[in-house]
Design a protein around this motif. Structure first.
Motif, PDB file in Angstrom:
ATOM      1  N   VAL A 259       0.745  -1.310   0.071  1.00  0.00           N
ATOM      2  CA  VAL A 259       0.125   0.030  -0.055  1.00  0.00           C
ATOM      3  C   VAL A 259       0.950   1.306  -0.018  1.00  0.00           C
ATOM      4  CG1 VAL A 259      -1.993  -1.101   0.951  1.00  0.00           C
ATOM      5  CG2 VAL A 259      -0.244  -0.138   2.407  1.00  0.00           C
ATOM      6  N   LYS A 260       0.360   2.450  -0.559  1.00  0.00           N
ATOM      7  CA  LYS A 260       1.219   3.501  -0.690  1.00  0.00           C
ATOM      8  C   LYS A 260       1.709   4.043   0.607  1.00  0.00           C
ATOM      9  CE  LYS A 260       0.888   8.398  -2.661  1.00  0.00           C
ATOM     10  NZ  LYS A 260       1.280   8.848  -1.504  1.00  0.00           N
ATOM     11  N   GLU A 261       1.011   4.192   1.719  1.00  0.00           N
ATOM     12  CA  GLU A 261       1.458   4.813   2.974  1.00  0.00           C
ATOM     13  C   GLU A 261       2.897   3.877   3.432  1.00  0.00           C
ATOM     14  OE1 GLU A 261      -3.113   5.021   2.605  1.00  0.00           O
ATOM     15  OE2 GLU A 261      -1.666   3.524   2.289  1.00  0.00           O
ATOM     16  N   PHE A 262       2.599   2.721   3.323  1.00  0.00           N
ATOM     17  CA  PHE A 262       3.630   1.903   3.572  1.00  0.00           C
ATOM     18  C   PHE A 262       5.064   2.107   2.777  1.00  0.00           C
ATOM     19  CE2 PHE A 262       6.306  -1.851   4.296  1.00  0.00           C
ATOM     20  CZ  PHE A 262       6.282  -2.393   5.553  1.00  0.00           C
ATOM     21  N   VAL A 265       6.600   5.543   3.442  1.00  0.00           N
ATOM     22  CA  VAL A 265       7.396   5.650   4.852  1.00  0.00           C
ATOM     23  C   VAL A 265       8.644   4.935   4.699  1.00  0.00           C
ATOM     24  CG1 VAL A 265       7.511   4.996   7.276  1.00  0.00           C
ATOM     25  CG2 VAL A 265       5.342   5.877   6.477  1.00  0.00           C
ATOM     26  N   ALA A 266       8.708   3.669   4.063  1.00  0.00           N
ATOM     27  CA  ALA A 266       9.612   3.140   3.768  1.00  0.00           C
ATOM     28  C   ALA A 266      10.733   3.507   3.015  1.00  0.00           C
ATOM     29  CB  ALA A 266       9.616   1.582   3.052  1.00  0.00           C
ATOM     30  N   PHE A 267      10.487   4.221   1.920  1.00  0.00           N
ATOM     31  CA  PHE A 267      11.406   5.215   1.138  1.00  0.00           C
ATOM     32  C   PHE A 267      11.656   6.418   1.662  1.00  0.00           C
ATOM     33  CE2 PHE A 267      10.227   1.681  -1.716  1.00  0.00           C
ATOM     34  CZ  PHE A 267      11.483   1.215  -2.341  1.00  0.00           C
ATOM     35  N   GLU A 273      17.604   3.174  10.313  1.00  0.00           N
ATOM     36  CA  GLU A 273      16.558   3.987  10.810  1.00  0.00           C
ATOM     37  C   GLU A 273      14.947   3.285  11.130  1.00  0.00           C
ATOM     38  OE1 GLU A 273      14.837   8.828  10.258  1.00  0.00           O
ATOM     39  OE2 GLU A 273      15.962   7.390   8.842  1.00  0.00           O
ATOM     40  N   ILE A 274      14.554   3.604  12.270  1.00  0.00           N
ATOM     41  CA  ILE A 274      13.231   2.938  12.472  1.00  0.00           C
ATOM     42  C   ILE A 274      12.076   4.147  12.662  1.00  0.00           C
ATOM     43  CG2 ILE A 274      11.898   1.718  14.241  1.00  0.00           C
ATOM     44  CD1 ILE A 274      14.357   0.782  15.500  1.00  0.00           C
ATOM     45  N   SER A 275      11.056   3.819  11.814  1.00  0.00           N
ATOM     46  CA  SER A 275      10.014   4.983  11.576  1.00  0.00           C
ATOM     47  C   SER A 275       9.324   4.754  12.999  1.00  0.00           C
ATOM     48  CB  SER A 275       9.220   4.423  10.630  1.00  0.00           C
ATOM     49  OG  SER A 275       8.215   3.280  11.062  1.00  0.00           O
ATOM     50  N   HIS A 285       2.035   0.255  12.019  1.00  0.00           N
ATOM     51  CA  HIS A 285       3.119  -0.293  11.754  1.00  0.00           C
ATOM     52  C   HIS A 285       4.353   0.620  12.096  1.00  0.00           C
ATOM     53  CE1 HIS A 285       1.294  -2.557   8.015  1.00  0.00           C
ATOM     54  NE2 HIS A 285       0.557  -1.492   8.059  1.00  0.00           N
ATOM     55  N   ILE A 286       5.472  -0.284  12.566  1.00  0.00           N
ATOM     56  CA  ILE A 286       6.759   0.544  12.658  1.00  0.00           C
ATOM     57  C   ILE A 286       7.755  -0.294  11.492  1.00  0.00           C
ATOM     58  CG2 ILE A 286       6.710   1.731  14.873  1.00  0.00           C
ATOM     59  CD1 ILE A 286       8.451  -0.704  15.874  1.00  0.00           C
ATOM     60  N   ILE A 287       8.774   0.532  10.983  1.00  0.00           N
ATOM     61  CA  ILE A 287       9.619  -0.125  10.127  1.00  0.00           C
ATOM     62  C   ILE A 287      10.862   0.122  10.438  1.00  0.00           C
ATOM     63  CG2 ILE A 287      10.223  -0.115   7.564  1.00  0.00           C
ATOM     64  CD1 ILE A 287       7.551   0.656   6.737  1.00  0.00           C
ATOM     65  N   TYR A 288      12.008  -0.892  10.212  1.00  0.00           N
ATOM     66  CA  TYR A 288      13.256  -0.804  10.570  1.00  0.00           C
ATOM     67  C   TYR A 288      13.916  -1.060   9.180  1.00  0.00           C
ATOM     68  CZ  TYR A 288      17.999  -2.350  11.439  1.00  0.00           C
ATOM     69  OH  TYR A 288      19.468  -2.703  11.657  1.00  0.00           O
ATOM     70  N   ILE A 289      14.878  -0.214   8.510  1.00  0.00           N
ATOM     71  CA  ILE A 289      15.535  -0.528   7.250  1.00  0.00           C
ATOM     72  C   ILE A 289      16.783  -1.079   7.580  1.00  0.00           C
ATOM     73  CG2 ILE A 289      16.593   0.537   5.387  1.00  0.00           C
ATOM     74  CD1 ILE A 289      13.591   0.817   5.292  1.00  0.00           C
TER      75      ILE A 289
END
Length: 468
Positions: A259-262, A265-267, A273-275, A285-289
């Motif tokens: 989905v666009k929102e995900f 944030v990811a990009f 970094e962690i969102s 969600h939280i995202i870790y790159i």
């Protein structure tokens, strides 16, 4: 037959399928022909064909057949010649892709290989079992083989796409295509349905949403300040069934269907970094790159879904019961009710009409319908409206409720130009694409160095691989 020759045939068979240990392979290629000290070297793996820069070995054909069988495909009508012809086509596409600078990056190929390895590990339980199944001694040799296979496949697909990507058919071409089919040979389309639905999506109250946001902030803080493992946290707490067992891992590009929102944030994040917590249709969600490779990300995420109280679920069912009754009483048409009351933005503005994901037509052929959708409507009579149905989200999102109706039913019938225009258009486009590929193939077979082994020149190939 002499014993040594019989053993040679047995060893050669196993070698072709990759079953030989090193010492057996050595024995297979060094067999004494008599009691003297001389030896005859026997080649176990010959060259079937050469296409440009690519060599096709006899063992490549055998391996392709084994792969098809392991995937459950029927191989009853597949011959060695037809497999060789397909391998030659793939290599001609790949060879020409390189010539035309239609390249794929090593990062893209490695990412695809990594995804396959992760899927295999999740299926069989461990990398050791994967290596044993594929008879590989170490991860690197397996990765190298996957890399070569995927690179060739991706080059081939890119070349094929470039051949047909700009091909279109005009309405006049569709008409001509249809009219040239003899009436007694026109295709027969199976029974089809048009289906409409009105959806209610229960939502969690604000206090439940805040609980989830607070929990994600705690997890994020523990990782950042106490060096806790994001991987372990995802396994313990994430509610995403697709990634939980893999520590929340996904590899993605901007074209990956998230989905666009995900993706936004990811990009926007840097490596390591962690969102902050953010919301999508699935929850929070939280995202870790974990790693950035050009335009591709390796990331881990944790999904938490706010709890929806039973009263909200009951309310959704009551609302749908009320809407259904108002339609039956004639207060609204189904289409008007969908526009006014449905929570599903993809269908509400089209009378609740579902679209076939294959061709975006409104019709669903019964024999090709998704089993879950078929089970929801199979007992509905024409114009009947179902009672509220609960549908769980297989991707991990909250459940939804809906009422459904069969808007139209089309019995099995011979193709009709007006009624079946979209299907006929698709057939006409396929024929035009097929002709373009055939013309491309003929042209590049003439321009490319091709050698077919003498043993394979008797094959009845679809293309003229054997040059005079």
């Amino acid at each position: 037959m002499k014993k040594t020759n019989k053993k040679l045939l047995v060893l050669a068979f196993f070698a072709a399928f990759g079953f030989l240990q090193a010492q057996d392979a050595d024995e297979a290629v060094m067999v004494k022909s008599d009691t003297t000290s001389s030896v005859n070297k026997v080649k176990l793996d010959g060259i079937s064909a050469v296409i440009g820069d690519y060599v096709i070995l006899d063992s490549d054909i055998e391996k392709t057949l084994i792969d098809l069988k392991s995937q459950g495909a029927s191989t009853q009508d597949i011959t060695r010649c037809s497999l060789l012809g397909k391998l030659m086509e793939d290599r001609l596409y790949a060879h020409q892709a390189v010539q035309d600078s239609l390249l794929v990056s090593d990062d893209q190929v490695n990412a695809q290989s990594d995804r396959q390895m992760q899927q295999l590990v999740s299926q069989v339980g461990s990398m050791e079992k994967v290596l044993k199944f594929y008879k590989k001694t170490d991860v690197e040799s397996f990765r190298t083989e996957l890399f070569e296979i995927n690179k060739l496949r991706m080059l081939s697909e890119k070349m094929q796409s470039s051949i047909v990507e700009e091909i279109e058919v005009t309405p006049e071409e569709v008409r001509q295509f249809f009219n040239k089919i003899p009436e007694d040979e026109r295709p027969v389309f199976g029974a089809e349905l048009e289906i409409a639905q009105i959806v209610k999506q229960p939502t969690a109250p604000d206090e439940e949403k805040q609980k989830v946001v607070d929990r994600l902030n705690q997890i994020r803080q523990d990782v950042l300040e106490n060096d806790a493992s994001f991987n372990v946290k995802a396994i313990l707490y994430s509610q995403d069934p697709g990634s939980k067992s893999k520590g929340g891992f996904y590899s993605m590009t901007r074209e990956t269907p998230f989905v666009k929102e995900f993706k936004d944030v990811a990009f926007s994040l840097q490596q390591g970094e962690i969102s902050e917590p953010f919301e999508t249709d699935f929850g929070y969600h939280i995202i870790y790159i974990e790693k950035i490779r050009g335009q591709e990300l390796d990331l881990r995420h944790i999904l938490l879904i706010p709890e929806i109280p039973q009263i909200a679920l009951d309310t959704a069912v009551k609302e749908l019961d009320s809407i259904r009754q108002q339609i039956l009483d004639g207060k609204y048409t189904f289409a008007d009710a969908a526009l006014n009351f449905s929570d599903e933005k993809e269908t509400k503005f089209d009378g609740g009409l579902l679209r076939n994901p294959i061709n975006f037509d409104s019709r669903f052929e019964l024999t090709k319908m998704d089993p879950a959708l078929y089970n929801q409507v199979r007992n509905l009579k024409d114009e009947e409206i179902s009672r509220p149905l609960k549908e769980d989200d297989q991707r991990g999102g909250p459940p939804k409720f809906k009422i459904m109706k069969i808007s139209n039913r089309y019995d099995e019938h011979k193709a009709d130009f007006a009624k079946d225009y979209l299907k006929i258009q698709e057939l006409a486009l396929r024929e035009k694409q097929f002709k373009a590929i055939k013309d491309w193939m003929d042209e590049h077979i003439d321009d490319t160095y091709i050698h077919v082994n003498t043993d394979n020149r008797g094959c009845d190939f679809a293309n003229k691989w054997v040059k005079e």
